[in-house]
Design a protein around this motif. Structure first.
Motif, PDB file in Angstrom:
ATOM      1  N   LYS A  33       0.852  -1.185   0.000  1.00 35.62           N
ATOM      2  CA  LYS A  33       0.000   0.000   0.000  1.00 35.62           C
ATOM      3  C   LYS A  33       0.888   1.236   0.000  1.00 35.62           C
ATOM      4  CE  LYS A  33      -4.046  -1.702   2.454  1.00 35.62           C
ATOM      5  NZ  LYS A  33      -4.895  -1.501   3.640  1.00 35.62           N
ATOM      6  N   ASP A  34       0.509   2.205  -0.798  1.00 39.49           N
ATOM      7  CA  ASP A  34       1.215   3.475  -0.882  1.00 39.49           C
ATOM      8  C   ASP A  34       0.314   4.528  -0.251  1.00 39.49           C
ATOM      9  OD1 ASP A  34       2.910   5.558  -1.564  1.00 39.49           O
ATOM     10  OD2 ASP A  34       2.373   5.553  -3.682  1.00 39.49           O
ATOM     11  N   GLU A  35       0.623   4.906   0.993  1.00 36.78           N
ATOM     12  CA  GLU A  35      -0.201   5.862   1.738  1.00 36.78           C
ATOM     13  C   GLU A  35       0.485   7.221   1.743  1.00 36.78           C
ATOM     14  OE1 GLU A  35      -3.162   5.218   2.978  1.00 36.78           O
ATOM     15  OE2 GLU A  35      -3.175   3.056   2.712  1.00 36.78           O
ATOM     16  N   ILE A  36      -0.177   8.219   1.148  1.00 37.49           N
ATOM     17  CA  ILE A  36       0.380   9.563   1.037  1.00 37.49           C
ATOM     18  C   ILE A  36      -0.419  10.505   1.926  1.00 37.49           C
ATOM     19  CG2 ILE A  36       0.837  11.488  -0.536  1.00 37.49           C
ATOM     20  CD1 ILE A  36       1.028   9.349  -2.793  1.00 37.49           C
ATOM     21  N   PHE A  37       0.303  11.313   2.708  1.00 41.26           N
ATOM     22  CA  PHE A  37      -0.344  12.231   3.630  1.00 41.26           C
ATOM     23  C   PHE A  37       0.157  13.654   3.416  1.00 41.26           C
ATOM     24  CE2 PHE A  37       0.022   8.081   5.592  1.00 41.26           C
ATOM     25  CZ  PHE A  37      -1.301   7.809   5.898  1.00 41.26           C
ATOM     26  N   PHE A  38      -0.764  14.549   3.313  1.00 35.98           N
ATOM     27  CA  PHE A  38      -0.473  15.978   3.326  1.00 35.98           C
ATOM     28  C   PHE A  38      -1.798  16.678   3.584  1.00 35.98           C
ATOM     29  CE2 PHE A  38       0.800  20.198   2.044  1.00 35.98           C
ATOM     30  CZ  PHE A  38       2.112  20.245   2.484  1.00 35.98           C
ATOM     31  N   ASN A  39      -1.821  17.520   4.599  1.00 35.88           N
ATOM     32  CA  ASN A  39      -3.065  18.217   4.922  1.00 35.88           C
ATOM     33  C   ASN A  39      -2.770  19.668   5.282  1.00 35.88           C
ATOM     34  OD1 ASN A  39      -2.145  18.218   7.639  1.00 35.88           O
ATOM     35  ND2 ASN A  39      -3.148  16.253   8.033  1.00 35.88           N
ATOM     36  N   ALA A  40      -3.811  20.411   5.577  1.00 35.22           N
ATOM     37  CA  ALA A  40      -3.663  21.839   5.885  1.00 35.22           C
ATOM     38  C   ALA A  40      -2.798  22.054   7.123  1.00 35.22           C
ATOM     39  CB  ALA A  40      -5.041  22.476   6.073  1.00 35.22           C
ATOM     40  N   SER A  41      -2.912  21.169   8.094  1.00 38.77           N
ATOM     41  CA  SER A  41      -2.126  21.283   9.317  1.00 38.77           C
ATOM     42  C   SER A  41      -0.633  21.148   9.024  1.00 38.77           C
ATOM     43  CB  SER A  41      -2.581  20.217  10.316  1.00 38.77           C
ATOM     44  OG  SER A  41      -1.783  20.252  11.464  1.00 38.77           O
ATOM     45  N   ILE A  42      -0.285  20.187   8.186  1.00 39.20           N
ATOM     46  CA  ILE A  42       1.121  19.997   7.806  1.00 39.20           C
ATOM     47  C   ILE A  42       1.606  21.198   6.998  1.00 39.20           C
ATOM     48  CG2 ILE A  42       2.691  18.626   6.367  1.00 39.20           C
ATOM     49  CD1 ILE A  42       1.072  16.128   7.222  1.00 39.20           C
ATOM     50  N   ALA A  43       0.806  21.627   6.044  1.00 39.47           N
ATOM     51  CA  ALA A  43       1.191  22.772   5.204  1.00 39.47           C
ATOM     52  C   ALA A  43       1.460  24.009   6.063  1.00 39.47           C
ATOM     53  CB  ALA A  43       0.105  23.058   4.175  1.00 39.47           C
ATOM     54  N   LYS A  44       0.575  24.296   7.008  1.00 36.40           N
ATOM     55  CA  LYS A  44       0.740  25.466   7.868  1.00 36.40           C
ATOM     56  C   LYS A  44       1.956  25.304   8.778  1.00 36.40           C
ATOM     57  CE  LYS A  44      -1.531  28.361  11.257  1.00 36.40           C
ATOM     58  NZ  LYS A  44      -2.671  28.549  12.139  1.00 36.40           N
ATOM     59  N   ALA A  45       2.099  24.130   9.375  1.00 37.19           N
ATOM     60  CA  ALA A  45       3.213  23.886  10.302  1.00 37.19           C
ATOM     61  C   ALA A  45       4.564  24.042   9.617  1.00 37.19           C
ATOM     62  CB  ALA A  45       3.076  22.493  10.906  1.00 37.19           C
ATOM     63  N   GLN A  46       4.655  23.622   8.375  1.00 37.33           N
ATOM     64  CA  GLN A  46       5.922  23.723   7.645  1.00 37.33           C
ATOM     65  C   GLN A  46       6.320  25.173   7.377  1.00 37.33           C
ATOM     66  OE1 GLN A  46       6.542  19.560   5.285  1.00 37.33           O
ATOM     67  NE2 GLN A  46       5.442  21.095   4.162  1.00 37.33           N
ATOM     68  N   THR A  47       5.344  26.085   7.401  1.00 38.45           N
ATOM     69  CA  THR A  47       5.670  27.499   7.197  1.00 38.45           C
ATOM     70  C   THR A  47       6.096  28.173   8.507  1.00 38.45           C
ATOM     71  OG1 THR A  47       3.402  28.290   7.573  1.00 38.45           O
ATOM     72  CG2 THR A  47       4.001  27.675   5.309  1.00 38.45           C
ATOM     73  N   ILE A  48       5.849  27.506   9.630  1.00 38.93           N
ATOM     74  CA  ILE A  48       6.183  28.093  10.938  1.00 38.93           C
ATOM     75  C   ILE A  48       7.642  27.805  11.292  1.00 38.93           C
ATOM     76  CG2 ILE A  48       5.637  28.110  13.409  1.00 38.93           C
ATOM     77  CD1 ILE A  48       2.725  27.408  12.572  1.00 38.93           C
ATOM     78  N   ASP A  49       7.934  26.534  11.542  1.00 39.80           N
ATOM     79  CA  ASP A  49       9.305  26.131  11.861  1.00 39.80           C
ATOM     80  C   ASP A  49       9.404  24.607  11.876  1.00 39.80           C
ATOM     81  OD1 ASP A  49       8.175  25.339  14.316  1.00 39.80           O
ATOM     82  OD2 ASP A  49       9.107  26.955  15.456  1.00 39.80           O
TER      83      ASP A  49
END
Length: 150
Positions: A33-49
């Motif tokens: 199984k190829d499980e891919i994750f990316f959500n708004a929380s990850i996107a926002k957190a990556q812009t913080i630090d």
């Protein structure tokens, strides 16, 4: 045998057809199984630090620790194909985890059974994932005495 490859990645996989080909070839030995994750929380957190991003990754990954858990990390143990095959041998469920832009947290890696590195080189996630799928297929062939690995 079931193998789950978990990855945090934005967008579609450019190597989707190649990954699917390895999944098809592996099907006689294991379900992958190829499980891919990316959500708004990850996107926002990556812009913080970095710390915020790692916490967001943990929120997604911690509940997915199942079976024998392997984290991919550039500082992990480097293996040859035979050693990699031994890790998969006899397991019913193996979960691989590819980190996001900031890798994986130390807390998450501590909860994994094994930490491996595909290479000392820094790779784009899509390339690392393709290498992982090929090595999974190779390992399954080695364990089944299939002639793919020469």
């Amino acid at each position: 045998m079931q193998i789950i490859v978990n990855s945090i990645q934005k967008g579609t996989d450019e190597f989707a057809s190649e990954l699917n080909e390895y999944r098809k070839m592996s099907a006689k030995f294991a379900s992958i199984k190829d499980e891919i994750f990316f959500n708004a929380s990850i996107a926002k957190a990556q812009t913080i630090d970095r710390a915020s991003a790692l916490r967001a990754y943990d929120e997604v990954y911690m509940p997915r620790l199942k079976g024998y858990n392997i984290a991919l990390d550039e500082r992990g143990e480097e293996l040859d194909s035979m050693e990699f095959a031994k890790i998969l041998d006899g397991k019913n469920l193996v979960s691989f985890f590819i980190g996001g832009a900031y890798g994986l947290s130390d807390d998450f890696k501590d909860k994994c059974d094994k930490i491996i590195s595909l290479t000392k080189l820094t790779l784009a996630h899509k390339i690392a994932k393709l290498m992982l799928f090929e090595q999974i297929f190779r390992a399954l062939c080695i364990n089944a005495n299939h002639p793919y690995h020469k």
